[in-house]
Design a protein around this motif. Structure first.
Motif, PDB file in Angstrom:
ATOM      1  N   SER A   1       0.858  -1.186   0.000  1.00 20.43           N
ATOM      2  CA  SER A   1       0.000   0.000   0.000  1.00 20.43           C
ATOM      3  C   SER A   1       0.889   1.229   0.000  1.00 20.43           C
ATOM      4  N   ASP A   2       0.414   2.297  -0.662  1.00 20.90           N
ATOM      5  CA  ASP A   2       1.144   3.562  -0.628  1.00 20.90           C
ATOM      6  C   ASP A   2       0.151   4.728  -0.568  1.00 20.90           C
ATOM      7  N   GLY A   3      -0.182   5.101   0.676  1.00 16.81           N
ATOM      8  CA  GLY A   3      -1.150   6.177   0.901  1.00 16.81           C
ATOM      9  C   GLY A   3      -0.678   7.525   0.387  1.00 16.81           C
ATOM     10  N   ARG A   4       0.624   7.686   0.186  1.00 16.59           N
ATOM     11  CA  ARG A   4       1.143   8.984  -0.284  1.00 16.59           C
ATOM     12  C   ARG A   4       0.639   9.301  -1.685  1.00 16.59           C
ATOM     13  N   LYS A   5       0.275   8.256  -2.427  1.00 17.41           N
ATOM     14  CA  LYS A   5      -0.177   8.475  -3.816  1.00 17.41           C
ATOM     15  C   LYS A   5      -1.694   8.318  -3.948  1.00 17.41           C
ATOM     16  N   GLY A   6      -2.371   8.427  -2.798  1.00 12.08           N
ATOM     17  CA  GLY A   6      -3.819   8.179  -2.766  1.00 12.08           C
ATOM     18  C   GLY A   6      -4.650   9.129  -3.603  1.00 12.08           C
ATOM     19  N   GLU A   7      -4.159  10.338  -3.842  1.00 11.34           N
ATOM     20  CA  GLU A   7      -4.971  11.323  -4.567  1.00 11.34           C
ATOM     21  C   GLU A   7      -5.189  10.947  -6.031  1.00 11.34           C
TER      22      GLU A   7
ATOM     23  N   ASP B   1     -19.715  11.336   0.110  1.00  8.96           N
ATOM     24  CA  ASP B   1     -20.869  12.032  -0.480  1.00  8.96           C
ATOM     25  C   ASP B   1     -20.598  12.429  -1.936  1.00  8.96           C
ATOM     26  N   GLY B   2     -19.604  11.796  -2.557  1.00  9.76           N
ATOM     27  CA  GLY B   2     -19.216  12.256  -3.897  1.00  9.76           C
ATOM     28  C   GLY B   2     -19.115  11.150  -4.923  1.00  9.76           C
ATOM     29  N   LYS B   3     -18.380  11.430  -5.983  1.00  6.58           N
ATOM     30  CA  LYS B   3     -18.238  10.514  -7.106  1.00  6.58           C
ATOM     31  C   LYS B   3     -16.755  10.207  -7.337  1.00  6.58           C
ATOM     32  N   ILE B   4     -16.482   9.171  -8.121  1.00 11.30           N
ATOM     33  CA  ILE B   4     -15.100   8.752  -8.401  1.00 11.30           C
ATOM     34  C   ILE B   4     -14.379   9.826  -9.214  1.00 11.30           C
ATOM     35  N   LYS B   5     -13.172  10.162  -8.744  1.00  6.92           N
ATOM     36  CA  LYS B   5     -12.301  11.091  -9.491  1.00  6.92           C
ATOM     37  C   LYS B   5     -10.969  10.377  -9.712  1.00  6.92           C
TER      38      LYS B   5
END
Ligand code: ACO
Length: 307
Positions: free
Chosen positions: A179-185, A192-196
Protein backbone atom coordinates in the motif's frame (compact mmCIF):
# COMPACT_ATOMS: atom_id res chain seq x y z
CA UNK A 1 -3.37 -25.62 6.30
CA UNK A 2 -4.11 -23.97 2.95
CA UNK A 3 -7.43 -22.70 1.66
CA UNK A 4 -8.53 -24.54 -1.48
CA UNK A 5 -11.15 -22.98 -3.74
CA UNK A 6 -13.96 -25.52 -3.89
CA UNK A 7 -16.72 -23.33 -5.34
CA UNK A 8 -17.07 -20.20 -7.44
CA UNK A 9 -20.01 -18.02 -8.41
CA UNK A 10 -20.70 -14.80 -10.28
CA UNK A 11 -23.57 -12.50 -11.04
CA UNK A 12 -24.02 -9.47 -13.27
CA UNK A 13 -27.29 -7.56 -13.50
CA UNK A 14 -29.30 -8.12 -16.72
CA UNK A 15 -29.31 -4.48 -17.84
CA UNK A 16 -26.19 -3.25 -19.62
CA UNK A 17 -24.97 -0.06 -21.27
CA UNK A 18 -23.04 -0.45 -24.52
CA UNK A 19 -20.41 1.99 -25.71
CA UNK A 20 -22.98 3.26 -28.22
CA UNK A 21 -25.37 3.96 -25.34
CA UNK A 22 -22.64 6.06 -23.69
CA UNK A 23 -22.18 8.04 -26.90
CA UNK A 24 -25.58 9.55 -26.00
CA UNK A 25 -24.42 10.45 -22.49
CA UNK A 26 -20.93 11.95 -22.91
CA UNK A 27 -18.67 13.08 -25.78
CA UNK A 28 -17.09 9.69 -26.57
CA UNK A 29 -17.13 6.95 -29.18
CA UNK A 30 -17.25 3.17 -29.33
CA UNK A 31 -13.92 3.22 -31.19
CA UNK A 32 -12.17 5.35 -28.55
CA UNK A 33 -13.42 3.18 -25.67
CA UNK A 34 -12.58 -0.13 -27.36
CA UNK A 35 -9.11 0.99 -28.46
CA UNK A 36 -8.12 2.63 -25.15
CA UNK A 37 -9.70 0.13 -22.76
CA UNK A 38 -10.98 -3.03 -24.49
CA UNK A 39 -14.43 -2.44 -22.98
CA UNK A 40 -17.57 -2.91 -25.12
CA UNK A 41 -20.33 -2.82 -22.49
CA UNK A 42 -20.85 -2.78 -18.73
CA UNK A 43 -23.71 -4.16 -16.65
CA UNK A 44 -25.75 -1.69 -14.62
CA UNK A 45 -27.68 -2.57 -11.45
CA UNK A 46 -31.19 -1.19 -11.69
CA UNK A 47 -33.05 -3.51 -9.31
CA UNK A 48 -29.93 -5.06 -7.75
CA UNK A 49 -27.63 -3.70 -5.04
CA UNK A 50 -24.22 -4.76 -3.71
CA UNK A 51 -26.10 -7.05 -1.29
CA UNK A 52 -28.42 -8.77 -3.77
CA UNK A 53 -25.60 -9.31 -6.27
CA UNK A 54 -23.35 -10.71 -3.52
CA UNK A 55 -26.07 -13.11 -2.37
CA UNK A 56 -26.63 -14.42 -5.92
CA UNK A 57 -22.91 -14.97 -6.52
CA UNK A 58 -22.46 -16.54 -3.08
CA UNK A 59 -25.40 -18.96 -3.49
CA UNK A 60 -23.88 -20.18 -6.74
CA UNK A 61 -20.42 -20.57 -5.16
CA UNK A 62 -21.84 -22.57 -2.24
CA UNK A 63 -23.95 -24.81 -4.51
CA UNK A 64 -21.02 -25.27 -6.84
CA UNK A 65 -18.73 -26.24 -3.94
CA UNK A 66 -21.45 -28.38 -2.30
CA UNK A 67 -21.10 -26.40 0.92
CA UNK A 68 -24.06 -25.95 3.25
CA UNK A 69 -24.50 -22.27 4.25
CA UNK A 70 -24.52 -23.38 7.88
CA UNK A 71 -21.01 -24.80 7.46
CA UNK A 72 -19.56 -21.38 6.58
CA UNK A 73 -17.49 -20.02 9.47
CA UNK A 74 -16.39 -16.67 8.02
CA UNK A 75 -17.87 -14.36 5.37
CA UNK A 76 -15.61 -11.63 4.00
CA UNK A 77 -17.07 -9.07 1.62
CA UNK A 78 -14.92 -6.66 -0.32
CA UNK A 79 -16.81 -3.62 -1.58
CA UNK A 80 -16.44 0.12 -2.08
CA UNK A 81 -20.10 0.52 -2.99
CA UNK A 82 -22.17 -0.94 -0.13
CA UNK A 83 -25.95 -0.55 -0.12
CA UNK A 84 -25.70 0.77 3.44
CA UNK A 85 -22.85 1.67 5.77
CA UNK A 86 -24.52 -0.27 8.59
CA UNK A 87 -25.00 -3.15 8.94
CA UNK A 88 -22.08 -4.37 6.89
CA UNK A 89 -22.75 -6.12 3.59
CA UNK A 90 -21.32 -9.41 4.91
CA UNK A 91 -23.94 -9.53 7.71
CA UNK A 92 -26.73 -8.84 5.21
CA UNK A 93 -25.41 -11.64 3.02
CA UNK A 94 -25.20 -13.94 6.03
CA UNK A 95 -28.86 -13.25 6.86
CA UNK A 96 -30.06 -14.01 3.34
CA UNK A 97 -27.95 -17.16 3.01
CA UNK A 98 -28.87 -18.47 6.45
CA UNK A 99 -25.17 -18.84 7.24
CA UNK A 100 -25.94 -18.58 10.93
CA UNK A 101 -22.56 -19.82 12.20
CA UNK A 102 -20.47 -17.33 10.24
CA UNK A 103 -18.49 -14.36 11.53
CA UNK A 104 -18.94 -11.53 9.03
CA UNK A 105 -17.16 -8.34 8.08
CA UNK A 106 -16.46 -6.06 5.12
CA UNK A 107 -13.14 -4.90 3.82
CA UNK A 108 -12.21 -1.99 1.52
CA UNK A 109 -9.03 -2.05 -0.53
CA UNK A 110 -10.70 -0.70 -3.70
CA UNK A 111 -9.85 -2.72 -6.80
CA UNK A 112 -7.31 -4.75 -4.82
CA UNK A 113 -10.09 -5.63 -2.36
CA UNK A 114 -10.85 -9.15 -3.52
CA UNK A 115 -7.17 -10.02 -3.38
CA UNK A 116 -6.84 -8.61 0.15
CA UNK A 117 -10.01 -10.44 1.28
CA UNK A 118 -8.70 -13.66 -0.27
CA UNK A 119 -5.38 -13.22 1.56
CA UNK A 120 -7.24 -12.51 4.82
CA UNK A 121 -9.25 -15.71 4.35
CA UNK A 122 -6.05 -17.66 3.73
CA UNK A 123 -4.48 -16.19 6.88
CA UNK A 124 -7.45 -17.25 9.02
CA UNK A 125 -7.35 -20.73 7.50
CA UNK A 126 -3.58 -21.01 7.95
CA UNK A 127 -3.92 -20.00 11.62
CA UNK A 128 -6.41 -22.83 12.14
CA UNK A 129 -9.08 -20.38 13.29
CA UNK A 130 -11.59 -21.07 10.48
CA UNK A 131 -11.80 -23.83 7.92
CA UNK A 132 -14.68 -22.83 5.63
CA UNK A 133 -14.66 -19.26 4.34
CA UNK A 134 -16.81 -17.43 1.81
CA UNK A 135 -15.04 -14.52 0.06
CA UNK A 136 -17.13 -12.13 -2.04
CA UNK A 137 -16.34 -9.07 -4.17
CA UNK A 138 -19.46 -7.05 -4.99
CA UNK A 139 -19.78 -3.61 -6.56
CA UNK A 140 -22.49 -1.23 -7.65
CA UNK A 141 -20.06 1.29 -9.13
CA UNK A 142 -22.71 2.86 -11.38
CA UNK A 143 -23.90 4.83 -8.37
CA UNK A 144 -20.39 6.19 -7.66
CA UNK A 145 -19.74 7.23 -11.24
CA UNK A 146 -20.09 10.81 -12.44
CA UNK A 147 -22.11 10.24 -15.63
CA UNK A 148 -20.94 13.62 -16.99
CA UNK A 149 -17.22 12.69 -16.73
CA UNK A 150 -16.08 10.83 -19.86
CA UNK A 151 -12.71 10.07 -18.25
CA UNK A 152 -14.30 7.71 -15.75
CA UNK A 153 -17.91 6.83 -16.61
CA UNK A 154 -16.94 4.64 -19.55
CA UNK A 155 -14.73 2.42 -17.38
CA UNK A 156 -16.82 0.99 -14.59
CA UNK A 157 -19.56 -1.63 -14.27
CA UNK A 158 -21.60 -3.54 -11.67
CA UNK A 159 -21.41 -7.17 -10.61
CA UNK A 160 -20.34 -9.69 -7.97
CA UNK A 161 -18.15 -12.76 -7.72
CA UNK A 162 -17.58 -15.25 -4.91
CA UNK A 163 -15.34 -18.13 -3.93
CA UNK A 164 -15.62 -20.70 -1.14
CA UNK A 165 -12.40 -21.83 0.50
CA UNK A 166 -11.98 -24.95 2.60
CA UNK A 167 -8.87 -25.70 4.65
CA UNK A 168 -6.78 -28.65 3.50
CA UNK A 169 -3.40 -30.02 4.54
CA UNK A 170 -1.93 -30.02 1.04
CA UNK A 171 -1.81 -27.17 -1.41
CA UNK A 172 0.22 -24.17 -2.35
CA UNK A 173 -0.40 -20.55 -1.48
CA UNK A 174 1.69 -17.43 -1.02
CA UNK A 175 1.13 -13.70 -1.35
CA UNK A 176 2.61 -10.23 -1.63
CA UNK A 177 0.72 -7.04 -0.82
CA UNK A 178 1.60 -3.35 -0.75
CA UNK A 179 0.00 0.00 0.00
CA UNK A 180 1.14 3.56 -0.63
CA UNK A 181 -1.15 6.18 0.90
CA UNK A 182 1.14 8.98 -0.28
CA UNK A 183 -0.18 8.48 -3.82
CA UNK A 184 -3.82 8.18 -2.77
CA UNK A 185 -4.97 11.32 -4.57
CA UNK A 186 -4.65 9.55 -7.94
CA UNK A 187 -8.00 7.87 -7.39
CA UNK A 188 -10.55 9.14 -4.87
CA UNK A 189 -14.23 9.09 -3.96
CA UNK A 190 -15.67 10.99 -1.00
CA UNK A 191 -18.54 9.36 0.93
CA UNK A 192 -20.87 12.03 -0.48
CA UNK A 193 -19.22 12.26 -3.90
CA UNK A 194 -18.24 10.51 -7.11
CA UNK A 195 -15.10 8.75 -8.40
CA UNK A 196 -12.30 11.09 -9.49
CA UNK A 197 -9.25 9.68 -11.20
CA UNK A 198 -5.97 10.67 -12.76
CA UNK A 199 -6.14 7.91 -15.39
CA UNK A 200 -2.59 8.31 -16.66
CA UNK A 201 -1.15 8.17 -13.13
CA UNK A 202 -3.15 5.02 -12.32
CA UNK A 203 -2.09 3.46 -15.62
CA UNK A 204 1.61 4.15 -14.95
CA UNK A 205 1.32 2.79 -11.41
CA UNK A 206 -0.41 -0.41 -12.57
CA UNK A 207 1.99 -1.33 -15.38
CA UNK A 208 4.99 -0.84 -13.07
CA UNK A 209 3.75 -2.22 -9.75
CA UNK A 210 1.87 -5.30 -10.92
CA UNK A 211 4.78 -7.00 -12.73
CA UNK A 212 7.08 -6.07 -9.82
CA UNK A 213 4.87 -7.67 -7.20
CA UNK A 214 4.28 -10.75 -9.37
CA UNK A 215 8.06 -11.15 -9.72
CA UNK A 216 8.43 -10.76 -5.96
CA UNK A 217 5.83 -13.49 -5.42
CA UNK A 218 7.46 -15.83 -7.92
CA UNK A 219 10.87 -15.32 -6.33
CA UNK A 220 9.45 -16.18 -2.92
CA UNK A 221 8.08 -19.42 -4.32
CA UNK A 222 11.14 -20.06 -6.50
CA UNK A 223 8.98 -20.20 -9.60
CA UNK A 224 9.40 -18.72 -13.07
CA UNK A 225 6.66 -16.87 -14.93
CA UNK A 226 6.45 -19.78 -17.37
CA UNK A 227 5.55 -22.11 -14.48
CA UNK A 228 2.26 -20.26 -14.04
CA UNK A 229 -0.73 -21.55 -16.00
CA UNK A 230 -2.88 -18.44 -15.75
CA UNK A 231 -2.50 -14.90 -14.45
CA UNK A 232 -5.92 -13.71 -13.28
CA UNK A 233 -5.59 -9.94 -13.06
CA UNK A 234 -8.00 -7.27 -11.92
CA UNK A 235 -9.81 -6.23 -15.10
CA UNK A 236 -9.24 -2.47 -15.34
CA UNK A 237 -8.02 -1.98 -18.88
CA UNK A 238 -6.95 -4.36 -21.66
CA UNK A 239 -3.82 -2.30 -22.27
CA UNK A 240 -2.77 -2.68 -18.62
CA UNK A 241 -3.20 -6.47 -18.75
CA UNK A 242 -1.26 -6.70 -22.03
CA UNK A 243 1.53 -4.45 -20.71
CA UNK A 244 1.91 -6.66 -17.62
CA UNK A 245 2.09 -9.78 -19.83
CA UNK A 246 4.74 -8.13 -21.98
CA UNK A 247 6.85 -7.01 -19.02
CA UNK A 248 6.76 -10.54 -17.63
CA UNK A 249 7.53 -11.96 -21.06
CA UNK A 250 4.50 -14.24 -20.93
CA UNK A 251 2.16 -14.89 -23.89
CA UNK A 252 -1.04 -12.83 -23.51
CA UNK A 253 -3.16 -16.02 -23.82
CA UNK A 254 -2.16 -16.81 -20.25
CA UNK A 255 -3.80 -13.56 -19.13
CA UNK A 256 -7.53 -14.24 -19.59
CA UNK A 257 -9.77 -11.19 -19.89
CA UNK A 258 -13.48 -10.47 -19.78
CA UNK A 259 -13.54 -6.68 -19.46
CA UNK A 260 -15.12 -6.39 -22.89
CA UNK A 261 -18.33 -7.63 -21.27
CA UNK A 262 -18.17 -6.08 -17.78
CA UNK A 263 -15.78 -3.12 -17.77
CA UNK A 264 -13.97 -2.56 -14.48
CA UNK A 265 -16.04 -4.10 -11.65
CA UNK A 266 -13.40 -3.30 -9.01
CA UNK A 267 -13.31 -6.00 -6.33
CA UNK A 268 -15.73 -8.21 -8.27
CA UNK A 269 -13.53 -8.56 -11.36
CA UNK A 270 -11.16 -11.35 -10.27
CA UNK A 271 -13.84 -13.72 -8.89
CA UNK A 272 -16.13 -13.12 -11.90
CA UNK A 273 -13.28 -13.99 -14.25
CA UNK A 274 -12.26 -17.00 -12.19
CA UNK A 275 -15.83 -18.29 -12.21
CA UNK A 276 -16.00 -17.95 -15.99
CA UNK A 277 -12.71 -19.82 -16.36
CA UNK A 278 -14.05 -22.61 -14.17
CA UNK A 279 -17.32 -22.80 -16.11
CA UNK A 280 -15.40 -23.04 -19.39
CA UNK A 281 -13.47 -26.03 -17.96
CA UNK A 282 -10.03 -24.52 -18.49
CA UNK A 283 -8.96 -24.95 -14.85
CA UNK A 284 -7.46 -28.36 -14.05
CA UNK A 285 -6.33 -29.71 -10.66
CA UNK A 286 -2.74 -28.78 -9.86
CA UNK A 287 -2.67 -25.73 -12.14
CA UNK A 288 -0.81 -22.75 -10.72
CA UNK A 289 -2.70 -19.46 -10.81
CA UNK A 290 -1.52 -15.97 -9.92
CA UNK A 291 -4.18 -13.46 -8.90
CA UNK A 292 -3.14 -9.78 -9.00
CA UNK A 293 -5.10 -6.74 -7.91
CA UNK A 294 -4.37 -3.01 -7.92
CA UNK A 295 -6.27 0.16 -7.30
CA UNK A 296 -7.04 3.12 -5.09
CA UNK A 297 -5.06 3.56 -1.91
CA UNK A 298 -2.83 2.98 -3.68
CA UNK A 299 -3.01 -0.76 -2.99
CA UNK A 300 -1.70 -3.72 -4.93
CA UNK A 301 -0.63 -7.31 -4.55
CA UNK A 302 -0.51 -10.79 -5.96
CA UNK A 303 -1.13 -14.28 -4.68
CA UNK A 304 -0.28 -17.75 -5.86
CA UNK A 305 -2.94 -20.45 -5.71
CA UNK A 306 -2.88 -24.07 -6.71
CA UNK A 307 -6.17 -25.15 -8.28
N1 ACO B 1 -13.88 9.38 -25.00
C1 ACO B 1 -13.16 10.15 -25.85
N2 ACO B 1 -12.07 10.83 -25.48
C2 ACO B 1 -11.70 10.72 -24.18
C3 ACO B 1 -12.40 9.95 -23.25
C4 ACO B 1 -13.54 9.26 -23.70
N3 ACO B 1 -14.26 8.50 -22.89
N4 ACO B 1 -11.78 10.04 -22.05
C5 ACO B 1 -10.71 10.83 -22.21
N5 ACO B 1 -10.68 11.25 -23.51
C6 ACO B 1 -9.69 12.14 -24.13
C7 ACO B 1 -8.95 12.96 -23.11
O1 ACO B 1 -9.69 14.12 -22.78
C8 ACO B 1 -7.66 13.29 -23.86
O2 ACO B 1 -7.92 14.36 -24.74
P1 ACO B 1 -6.80 15.51 -24.92
O3 ACO B 1 -5.60 14.78 -25.48
O4 ACO B 1 -7.46 16.44 -25.85
O5 ACO B 1 -6.56 16.04 -23.54
C9 ACO B 1 -7.43 12.04 -24.71
O6 ACO B 1 -8.69 11.34 -24.76
C10 ACO B 1 -6.37 11.12 -24.16
O7 ACO B 1 -6.60 10.97 -22.75
P2 ACO B 1 -5.68 10.08 -21.83
O8 ACO B 1 -6.14 10.20 -20.42
O9 ACO B 1 -4.25 10.32 -22.16
O10 ACO B 1 -6.07 8.64 -22.40
P3 ACO B 1 -5.40 7.29 -22.03
O11 ACO B 1 -4.91 6.63 -23.25
O12 ACO B 1 -4.47 7.41 -20.85
O13 ACO B 1 -6.64 6.44 -21.55
C11 ACO B 1 -7.69 5.72 -19.53
C12 ACO B 1 -7.40 6.88 -20.43
C13 ACO B 1 -8.48 4.68 -20.31
C14 ACO B 1 -8.51 6.20 -18.35
C15 ACO B 1 -6.35 5.10 -19.06
O14 ACO B 1 -5.49 6.11 -18.58
C16 ACO B 1 -6.54 4.07 -18.00
O15 ACO B 1 -7.09 3.01 -18.24
N6 ACO B 1 -6.03 4.33 -16.78
C17 ACO B 1 -6.18 3.41 -15.69
C18 ACO B 1 -7.50 3.60 -15.10
C19 ACO B 1 -7.86 2.51 -14.15
O16 ACO B 1 -7.53 1.38 -14.38
N7 ACO B 1 -8.56 2.88 -13.10
C20 ACO B 1 -9.09 1.96 -12.16
C21 ACO B 1 -8.05 1.49 -11.20
S1 ACO B 1 -8.71 0.40 -10.15
C22 ACO B 1 -9.60 1.13 -8.86
O17 ACO B 1 -9.16 1.13 -7.74
C23 ACO B 1 -10.97 1.75 -9.15
Amino acid sequence: MVGRICGTGAYAPPVFASNEDLENVVDTSDTWIRERTGIARRHIAVEDTAVTMAVKAARQALANGKIDPEAVELILVSTISPERVLPCTACEVQKQLGAVQAVCFDLNAACAGFLYAYNTAQAYIRSGMYKTVLVIGTEQLSKLVDWTDRNTCILFGDGAGAVVLTGEENGRYNMTAHSDGRKGEALTCRTDGKIKMDGREVFRFAVKSVPECIRELLEREQLLAEDIDYFVLHQANRRIVEAVAKRLNVPPERFPMNLEEYGNTSSASIPILLHEMKQKGILKPGMKLVFAGFGAGLSWGASLTEW
